[in-house]
Motif scaffolding. Sequence first.
Motif, PDB file in Angstrom:
ATOM      1  N   MET A   1       0.408  -1.475  -0.541  1.00  0.00           N
ATOM      2  CA  MET A   1      -0.260   0.294  -0.344  1.00  0.00           C
ATOM      3  C   MET A   1       0.929   0.896   0.242  1.00  0.00           C
ATOM      4  O   MET A   1       1.837   1.038   0.749  1.00  0.00           O
ATOM      5  N   LYS A   2       0.513   2.187  -0.436  1.00  0.00           N
ATOM      6  CA  LYS A   2       1.088   3.657  -0.407  1.00  0.00           C
ATOM      7  C   LYS A   2       0.279   4.839  -0.144  1.00  0.00           C
ATOM      8  O   LYS A   2      -1.281   4.419  -0.782  1.00  0.00           O
ATOM      9  N   VAL A   3       0.489   6.058   0.251  1.00  0.00           N
ATOM     10  CA  VAL A   3      -0.931   6.975   0.058  1.00  0.00           C
ATOM     11  C   VAL A   3       0.142   8.320  -0.411  1.00  0.00           C
ATOM     12  O   VAL A   3       0.522   8.218   0.474  1.00  0.00           O
ATOM     13  N   TYR A   4      -0.560   8.597  -1.285  1.00  0.00           N
ATOM     14  CA  TYR A   4      -0.257  10.383  -2.401  1.00  0.00           C
ATOM     15  C   TYR A   4      -0.769  10.832  -1.192  1.00  0.00           C
ATOM     16  O   TYR A   4      -2.012  11.135  -1.339  1.00  0.00           O
ATOM     17  N   ALA A   5      -0.500  12.148  -1.071  1.00  0.00           N
ATOM     18  CA  ALA A   5      -1.029  13.372  -1.138  1.00  0.00           C
ATOM     19  C   ALA A   5      -0.242  14.267  -2.000  1.00  0.00           C
ATOM     20  O   ALA A   5       0.571  14.853  -2.547  1.00  0.00           O
ATOM     21  N   PHE A   6      -1.477  15.258  -2.573  1.00  0.00           N
ATOM     22  CA  PHE A   6      -1.684  16.518  -3.285  1.00  0.00           C
ATOM     23  C   PHE A   6      -1.995  17.616  -2.928  1.00  0.00           C
ATOM     24  O   PHE A   6      -2.586  17.554  -2.380  1.00  0.00           O
ATOM     25  N   GLN A   7      -0.771  18.771  -2.998  1.00  0.00           N
ATOM     26  CA  GLN A   7      -1.183  20.168  -2.652  1.00  0.00           C
ATOM     27  C   GLN A   7      -2.080  20.581  -4.045  1.00  0.00           C
ATOM     28  O   GLN A   7      -0.937  20.944  -4.806  1.00  0.00           O
ATOM     29  N   VAL A   8      -2.817  21.574  -3.968  1.00  0.00           N
ATOM     30  CA  VAL A   8      -3.920  22.052  -4.015  1.00  0.00           C
ATOM     31  C   VAL A   8      -2.810  23.355  -4.037  1.00  0.00           C
ATOM     32  O   VAL A   8      -3.312  24.007  -2.866  1.00  0.00           O
ATOM     33  N   SER A   9      -3.251  23.620  -5.272  1.00  0.00           N
ATOM     34  CA  SER A   9      -2.218  25.510  -4.519  1.00  0.00           C
ATOM     35  C   SER A   9      -3.414  26.208  -4.508  1.00  0.00           C
ATOM     36  O   SER A   9      -4.144  26.444  -5.334  1.00  0.00           O
ATOM     37  N   GLU A  10      -3.676  27.736  -4.039  1.00  0.00           N
ATOM     38  CA  GLU A  10      -3.861  28.661  -3.978  1.00  0.00           C
ATOM     39  C   GLU A  10      -4.346  28.933  -4.813  1.00  0.00           C
ATOM     40  O   GLU A  10      -4.657  30.315  -4.981  1.00  0.00           O
ATOM     41  N   THR A  11      -3.259  29.412  -5.496  1.00  0.00           N
ATOM     42  CA  THR A  11      -3.378  30.317  -6.506  1.00  0.00           C
ATOM     43  C   THR A  11      -3.683  29.493  -8.138  1.00  0.00           C
ATOM     44  O   THR A  11      -3.433  30.180  -8.986  1.00  0.00           O
ATOM     45  N   MET A  12      -3.352  28.555  -8.089  1.00  0.00           N
ATOM     46  CA  MET A  12      -4.012  28.207  -9.697  1.00  0.00           C
ATOM     47  C   MET A  12      -4.922  26.976  -9.751  1.00  0.00           C
ATOM     48  O   MET A  12      -5.253  25.896  -8.799  1.00  0.00           O
ATOM     49  N   ARG A  13      -5.687  27.405 -10.611  1.00  0.00           N
ATOM     50  CA  ARG A  13      -7.005  26.828 -10.247  1.00  0.00           C
ATOM     51  C   ARG A  13      -6.478  25.587 -10.913  1.00  0.00           C
ATOM     52  O   ARG A  13      -5.785  24.486 -11.393  1.00  0.00           O
ATOM     53  N   ILE A  14      -8.136  24.828 -10.366  1.00  0.00           N
ATOM     54  CA  ILE A  14      -7.842  22.588 -10.628  1.00  0.00           C
ATOM     55  C   ILE A  14      -7.406  22.563 -12.278  1.00  0.00           C
ATOM     56  O   ILE A  14      -6.791  21.666 -12.751  1.00  0.00           O
ATOM     57  N   ALA A  15      -8.771  22.848 -12.857  1.00  0.00           N
ATOM     58  CA  ALA A  15      -8.239  23.062 -14.556  1.00  0.00           C
ATOM     59  C   ALA A  15      -7.418  23.262 -14.958  1.00  0.00           C
ATOM     60  O   ALA A  15      -6.822  22.604 -15.506  1.00  0.00           O
ATOM     61  N   ASP A  96      -2.910   0.055  -3.293  1.00  0.00           N
ATOM     62  CA  ASP A  96      -2.795  -1.237  -2.525  1.00  0.00           C
ATOM     63  C   ASP A  96      -3.633  -1.819  -3.414  1.00  0.00           C
ATOM     64  O   ASP A  96      -4.269  -2.087  -4.408  1.00  0.00           O
ATOM     65  N   THR A  97      -2.939  -3.793  -3.442  1.00  0.00           N
ATOM     66  CA  THR A  97      -3.606  -4.675  -3.785  1.00  0.00           C
ATOM     67  C   THR A  97      -4.684  -5.326  -3.772  1.00  0.00           C
ATOM     68  O   THR A  97      -5.241  -6.589  -4.207  1.00  0.00           O
ATOM     69  N   LYS A  98      -5.460  -4.841  -2.804  1.00  0.00           N
ATOM     70  CA  LYS A  98      -6.242  -5.117  -1.629  1.00  0.00           C
ATOM     71  C   LYS A  98      -7.277  -3.390  -1.642  1.00  0.00           C
ATOM     72  O   LYS A  98      -6.679  -2.247  -2.033  1.00  0.00           O
ATOM     73  N   PRO A  99      -8.468  -3.654  -1.469  1.00  0.00           N
ATOM     74  CA  PRO A  99      -9.715  -2.737  -1.727  1.00  0.00           C
ATOM     75  C   PRO A  99      -9.021  -1.930  -0.483  1.00  0.00           C
ATOM     76  O   PRO A  99      -8.506  -2.212   0.837  1.00  0.00           O
ATOM     77  N   VAL A 100      -8.988  -0.667  -0.580  1.00  0.00           N
ATOM     78  CA  VAL A 100      -8.486   0.176   0.361  1.00  0.00           C
ATOM     79  C   VAL A 100     -10.176   1.241   0.378  1.00  0.00           C
ATOM     80  O   VAL A 100      -9.730   1.603  -0.133  1.00  0.00           O
ATOM     81  N   LYS A 202      -8.306  15.787   9.213  1.00  0.00           N
ATOM     82  CA  LYS A 202      -8.287  14.704   9.908  1.00  0.00           C
ATOM     83  C   LYS A 202      -8.100  14.113   8.371  1.00  0.00           C
ATOM     84  O   LYS A 202      -8.655  13.722   7.968  1.00  0.00           O
ATOM     85  N   LEU A 203      -7.007  12.425   9.347  1.00  0.00           N
ATOM     86  CA  LEU A 203      -6.686  11.801   7.574  1.00  0.00           C
ATOM     87  C   LEU A 203      -7.354   9.980   8.428  1.00  0.00           C
ATOM     88  O   LEU A 203      -6.391  10.061   9.552  1.00  0.00           O
ATOM     89  N   ALA A 204      -8.185   9.632   7.907  1.00  0.00           N
ATOM     90  CA  ALA A 204      -7.514   7.786   8.068  1.00  0.00           C
ATOM     91  C   ALA A 204      -8.278   6.902   6.527  1.00  0.00           C
ATOM     92  O   ALA A 204      -8.319   7.627   5.797  1.00  0.00           O
ATOM     93  N   VAL A 205      -7.032   6.398   6.842  1.00  0.00           N
ATOM     94  CA  VAL A 205      -7.313   4.383   6.024  1.00  0.00           C
ATOM     95  C   VAL A 205      -7.724   3.547   6.595  1.00  0.00           C
ATOM     96  O   VAL A 205      -7.190   2.538   7.630  1.00  0.00           O
ATOM     97  N   CYS A 206      -8.231   2.973   5.482  1.00  0.00           N
ATOM     98  CA  CYS A 206      -9.010   1.586   6.006  1.00  0.00           C
ATOM     99  C   CYS A 206      -8.573   0.164   5.164  1.00  0.00           C
ATOM    100  O   CYS A 206      -8.607   0.430   3.709  1.00  0.00           O
ATOM    101  N   ALA A 207      -7.734  -1.059   5.996  1.00  0.00           N
ATOM    102  CA  ALA A 207      -7.892  -1.867   4.457  1.00  0.00           C
ATOM    103  C   ALA A 207      -8.356  -2.943   5.517  1.00  0.00           C
ATOM    104  O   ALA A 207      -8.748  -3.331   6.661  1.00  0.00           O
ATOM    105  N   SER A 208      -8.214  -4.248   4.884  1.00  0.00           N
ATOM    106  CA  SER A 208      -7.886  -5.388   4.932  1.00  0.00           C
ATOM    107  C   SER A 208      -6.934  -6.641   5.439  1.00  0.00           C
ATOM    108  O   SER A 208      -7.077  -7.307   6.631  1.00  0.00           O
TER     109      SER A 208
END
Length: 226
Positions: A1-15, A96-100, A202-208
């Motif tokens: 499993m890996k958990v990635y975080a991307f920070q959304v820029s406040e100055t650049m629009r999502i598009a 992940d290789t299983k539901p996450v 707050k951030l949570a991750v669940c897996a089997s």
Amino acid sequence: MKVYAFQVSETMRIAEMSRTYQSLHGLSTNITEILDEEIQIRQLTNSIVKTIAKDEAGLENIEVAQDEFGKLVVIGNKDFYFSLSHAGKWLICAVDTKPVGVYIEQVRSLSTKELSCVLSKREQQEMFIRCDNDSQRMLYFYNLWTLKESYFEAVGRKVPYSRDCYTVKTDDDDGSVRLETDQQDDYPTLFYRRYCLDPQYKLAVCASHTVFPASITMQSFSWRGA
């Protein structure tokens, strides 16, 4: 499993971030000017999933679509699972290789109505027993809320009742979590981990399983993968 975080820029629009990211990764850049930020977020996260699938699992030209329960999945592949969540300035992707399941929320002041819509009566009672003031209750609420939503994401099935019908039960000894309802529903025991990404979230991750990454992998929108 890996958990990635991307920070959304406040100055650049999502598009604009979508176009930049897709261009960097050789993906289609036919994004139209859409005012709905949630649709823009969905386009961007789809692009992120495609890149991670290629780098982590060697999957080329994958198709991301909704399953019968409305959950985003990779079509035709049962060895690559992902979960996406967005709140405020953060986009989170767990693979992940299983539901996450992953869920993030920005901590802010709450109304009584919001509490009652998410927490069961048992959870509310326990919150007022354990917490002495509003600050403690707010953090308790967000810990429960993110855990409950990440559980639903990992299970991947349609939720037949409102959120306040479910009670989260955790075991601190083994890190397990399960849901209880007044109905005779059979929900599996999963495992969870909370991450301290940002003091305002707050951030949570669940897996089997219990194999969680020690930390979150931080990425920028200029990331080109491996």
